[in-house]
Scaffold this motif. Sequence first.
Motif, PDB file in Angstrom:
ATOM      1  N   ARG A  40       0.828  -1.720  -0.255  1.00 51.80           N
ATOM      2  CA  ARG A  40       0.282   0.252   0.317  1.00 51.80           C
ATOM      3  C   ARG A  40       0.890   0.995  -0.148  1.00 51.80           C
ATOM      4  NH1 ARG A  40      -1.267   2.557   4.871  1.00 51.80           N
ATOM      5  NH2 ARG A  40       0.175   1.844   6.032  1.00 51.80           N
TER       6      ARG A  40
ATOM      7  N   THR B 239      -1.416  -4.021  18.768  1.00 54.50           N
ATOM      8  CA  THR B 239      -0.584  -3.987  19.471  1.00 54.50           C
ATOM      9  C   THR B 239       0.066  -2.814  19.890  1.00 54.50           C
ATOM     10  OG1 THR B 239       0.650  -3.701  17.433  1.00 54.50           O
ATOM     11  CG2 THR B 239      -0.385  -5.703  17.125  1.00 54.50           C
TER      12      THR B 239
ATOM     13  N   LYS C 258       2.427   0.333  21.520  1.00 55.96           N
ATOM     14  CA  LYS C 258       2.792   1.189  21.154  1.00 55.96           C
ATOM     15  C   LYS C 258       3.157   1.999  22.225  1.00 55.96           C
ATOM     16  CE  LYS C 258       1.766   0.614  16.321  1.00 55.96           C
ATOM     17  NZ  LYS C 258       0.985  -0.526  16.718  1.00 55.96           N
TER      18      LYS C 258
ATOM     19  N   TYR D 237      -5.238  -5.658   6.820  1.00 56.42           N
ATOM     20  CA  TYR D 237      -4.303  -4.398   6.428  1.00 56.42           C
ATOM     21  C   TYR D 237      -3.084  -4.528   6.335  1.00 56.42           C
ATOM     22  CZ  TYR D 237      -3.614  -3.925  11.190  1.00 56.42           C
ATOM     23  OH  TYR D 237      -3.489  -3.963  12.652  1.00 56.42           O
TER      24      TYR D 237
HETATM   25  P1  NAP Z   1      -1.318   2.070   8.547  1.00 51.86           P
HETATM   26  O1  NAP Z   1      -0.551   2.065   9.148  1.00 51.86           O
HETATM   27  O2  NAP Z   1      -1.767  -0.409   8.218  1.00 51.86           O
HETATM   28  O3  NAP Z   1      -2.258   1.542   9.815  1.00 51.86           O
HETATM   29  C1  NAP Z   1      -3.411   1.191  10.537  1.00 51.86           C
HETATM   30  C2  NAP Z   1      -3.748   1.269  12.477  1.00 51.86           C
HETATM   31  O4  NAP Z   1      -5.329   0.810  13.000  1.00 51.86           O
HETATM   32  C3  NAP Z   1      -2.955   0.123  13.247  1.00 51.86           C
HETATM   33  O5  NAP Z   1      -1.864   0.816  14.318  1.00 51.86           O
HETATM   34  C4  NAP Z   1      -3.302  -0.471  13.538  1.00 51.86           C
HETATM   35  O6  NAP Z   1      -2.954  -1.724  14.720  1.00 51.86           O
HETATM   36  C5  NAP Z   1      -4.597  -0.193  13.419  1.00 51.86           C
HETATM   37  N1  NAP Z   1      -5.272  -1.339  13.917  1.00 51.86           N
HETATM   38  C6  NAP Z   1      -6.347  -2.055  12.481  1.00 51.86           C
HETATM   39  N2  NAP Z   1      -6.878  -2.718  12.492  1.00 51.86           N
HETATM   40  C7  NAP Z   1      -7.780  -2.719  14.045  1.00 51.86           C
HETATM   41  C8  NAP Z   1      -8.046  -3.201  14.873  1.00 51.86           C
HETATM   42  N3  NAP Z   1      -8.953  -4.180  15.055  1.00 51.86           N
HETATM   43  N4  NAP Z   1      -7.936  -3.133  16.330  1.00 51.86           N
HETATM   44  C9  NAP Z   1      -7.840  -2.197  16.516  1.00 51.86           C
HETATM   45  N5  NAP Z   1      -6.139  -0.732  16.072  1.00 51.86           N
HETATM   46  C10 NAP Z   1      -6.706  -1.737  14.950  1.00 51.86           C
HETATM   47  O7  NAP Z   1      -2.877   2.662   7.943  1.00 51.86           O
HETATM   48  P2  NAP Z   1      -2.411   4.114   8.126  1.00 51.86           P
HETATM   49  O8  NAP Z   1      -1.363   4.309   6.930  1.00 51.86           O
HETATM   50  O9  NAP Z   1      -2.364   5.084   8.794  1.00 51.86           O
HETATM   51  O10 NAP Z   1      -3.765   4.145   7.008  1.00 51.86           O
HETATM   52  C11 NAP Z   1      -4.810   3.728   8.034  1.00 51.86           C
HETATM   53  C12 NAP Z   1      -6.278   4.554   7.122  1.00 51.86           C
HETATM   54  O11 NAP Z   1      -6.622   5.362   6.826  1.00 51.86           O
HETATM   55  C13 NAP Z   1      -6.763   3.150   5.983  1.00 51.86           C
HETATM   56  O12 NAP Z   1      -6.824   2.512   5.903  1.00 51.86           O
HETATM   57  C14 NAP Z   1      -6.856   3.821   4.839  1.00 51.86           C
HETATM   58  O13 NAP Z   1      -8.689   3.735   5.655  1.00 51.86           O
HETATM   59  C15 NAP Z   1      -7.554   5.264   5.819  1.00 51.86           C
HETATM   60  N6  NAP Z   1      -7.114   7.219   4.642  1.00 51.86           N
HETATM   61  C16 NAP Z   1      -8.111   7.403   4.458  1.00 51.86           C
HETATM   62  C17 NAP Z   1      -7.311   9.062   3.765  1.00 51.86           C
HETATM   63  C18 NAP Z   1      -8.787   9.783   3.686  1.00 51.86           C
HETATM   64  O14 NAP Z   1      -8.443  11.012   2.358  1.00 51.86           O
HETATM   65  N7  NAP Z   1      -9.601   9.994   4.037  1.00 51.86           N
HETATM   66  C19 NAP Z   1      -6.369   9.047   2.969  1.00 51.86           C
HETATM   67  C20 NAP Z   1      -5.817   8.266   3.325  1.00 51.86           C
HETATM   68  C21 NAP Z   1      -5.662   6.657   4.367  1.00 51.86           C
HETATM   69  P3  NAP Z   1      -1.350  -2.284  14.618  1.00 51.86           P
HETATM   70  O15 NAP Z   1      -0.442  -0.882  14.532  1.00 51.86           O
HETATM   71  O16 NAP Z   1      -1.464  -2.779  15.565  1.00 51.86           O
HETATM   72  O17 NAP Z   1      -1.257  -3.139  13.955  1.00 51.86           O
END
Ligand code: NAP
Length: 320
Positions: A97, A176, A178, A320
């Motif tokens: 991603r 997890t 942090k 993810y």
């Molecule tokens: P990322 O680096 O994969 O981070 C996802 C976070 O969510 C991680 O800390 C993960 O935990 C946590 N997580 C996932 N499933 C969980 C669960 N069941 N319970 C608790 N925590 C959980 O993703 P990112 O780059 O920060 O992006 C996050 C999301 O933002 C994207 O997937 C996208 O949907 C959204 N986004 C929106 C826009 C917009 O314009 N609105 C733009 C970009 C992205 P761990 O660290 O413990 O694995």
Amino acid sequence: MQPIVFINNISIEEQQNWLAQFKLLLPNEVILLPEQINQAQAEKVQIAIAANPDAKVIARFPNLVWVQSLWAGVEALVAAVKQLQAENMLPSLQLVRLVDPQLAQTMAEAVLTWTLYLHRQIPEYIAQQRQKKWLQLDQPKAQDTRVSVLGSGELGVNAMQVLAHHGYRVSGWSRTAKNIPQVTHYQGSSALPEMLAQTDILICLLPLTEQTTGLINRALLQHLPKGAKLINFGRGGIVNHQDLIECLDEEQIGHAVLDVFEQEPLSASSPLWEHQKISVLPHISAMTNLATASKVAADNISAYRTSGNIPVSVDLKRGY
Ligand code: NAP
């Protein structure tokens, strides 16, 4: 060297802009659209660049080794690949991603903007102006305002740091553990109610997965103090909008800023548009930046060509 396929479902203009950018950044690569590749050639393609790809089109490239997404959120791509693998139409492949520091900065700006919007009671002042009402509301200090972020990933951590820098009392939550300076961190489902009970503004920066679908529902919102506010910048499917509307109407929730929806564009018939306590945004909190995202993707491709290494990829099972 085999061509790279650019599988996308974006406008022709956007498509041409991305292709022009990749041509500059990867002068030795041949990047083609699926329709420019015949079936014999398609079977040799190892790398795809993807932007809203259609599963059927991905299936034409059965020997892909990895796919570089141009978006950070990959739930649709994950679903397409899982479906194709279940039908034995695709071997195991890696999904990468977009991880772009510029995107994290843009998202942190949006988080700060809309946190200030809620903290400085702008929706209330807009409503007062409509009623020609001159009333100075009590203004809590940032230091007394508890902001909690769901998701401590690439975007969440950066946003938490910007919020902490602006004086807010910041908490974060993820699967997890942090260790984030100036942030009280919670992990796992069992710790979530404790964080929610100490939250004035809740911000969602989670990915959409089986576990997070509908996570922000009535039960979760009831853990927040009465009048708490919500910002959803993750994905629409994480929030149960019917539950949210009820909680807003019951004053359990004070206001919600929604940038993402299950159906985009949001349908004109959606009740979310006209709700007095909802601010609707057209998925703009952090848009992929063509210049920086293409550089990230191009660097990943160049590194793969020289070292054979694929960047950290999505865990398809986790989603993810
Ligand atoms: P990322 O680096 O994969 O981070 C996802 C976070 O969510 C991680 O800390 C993960 O935990 C946590 N997580 C996932 N499933 C969980 C669960 N069941 N319970 C608790 N925590 C959980 O993703 P990112 O780059 O920060 O992006 C996050 C999301 O933002 C994207 O997937 C996208 O949907 C959204 N986004 C929106 C826009 C917009 O314009 N609105 C733009 C970009 C992205 P761990 O660290 O413990 O694995």
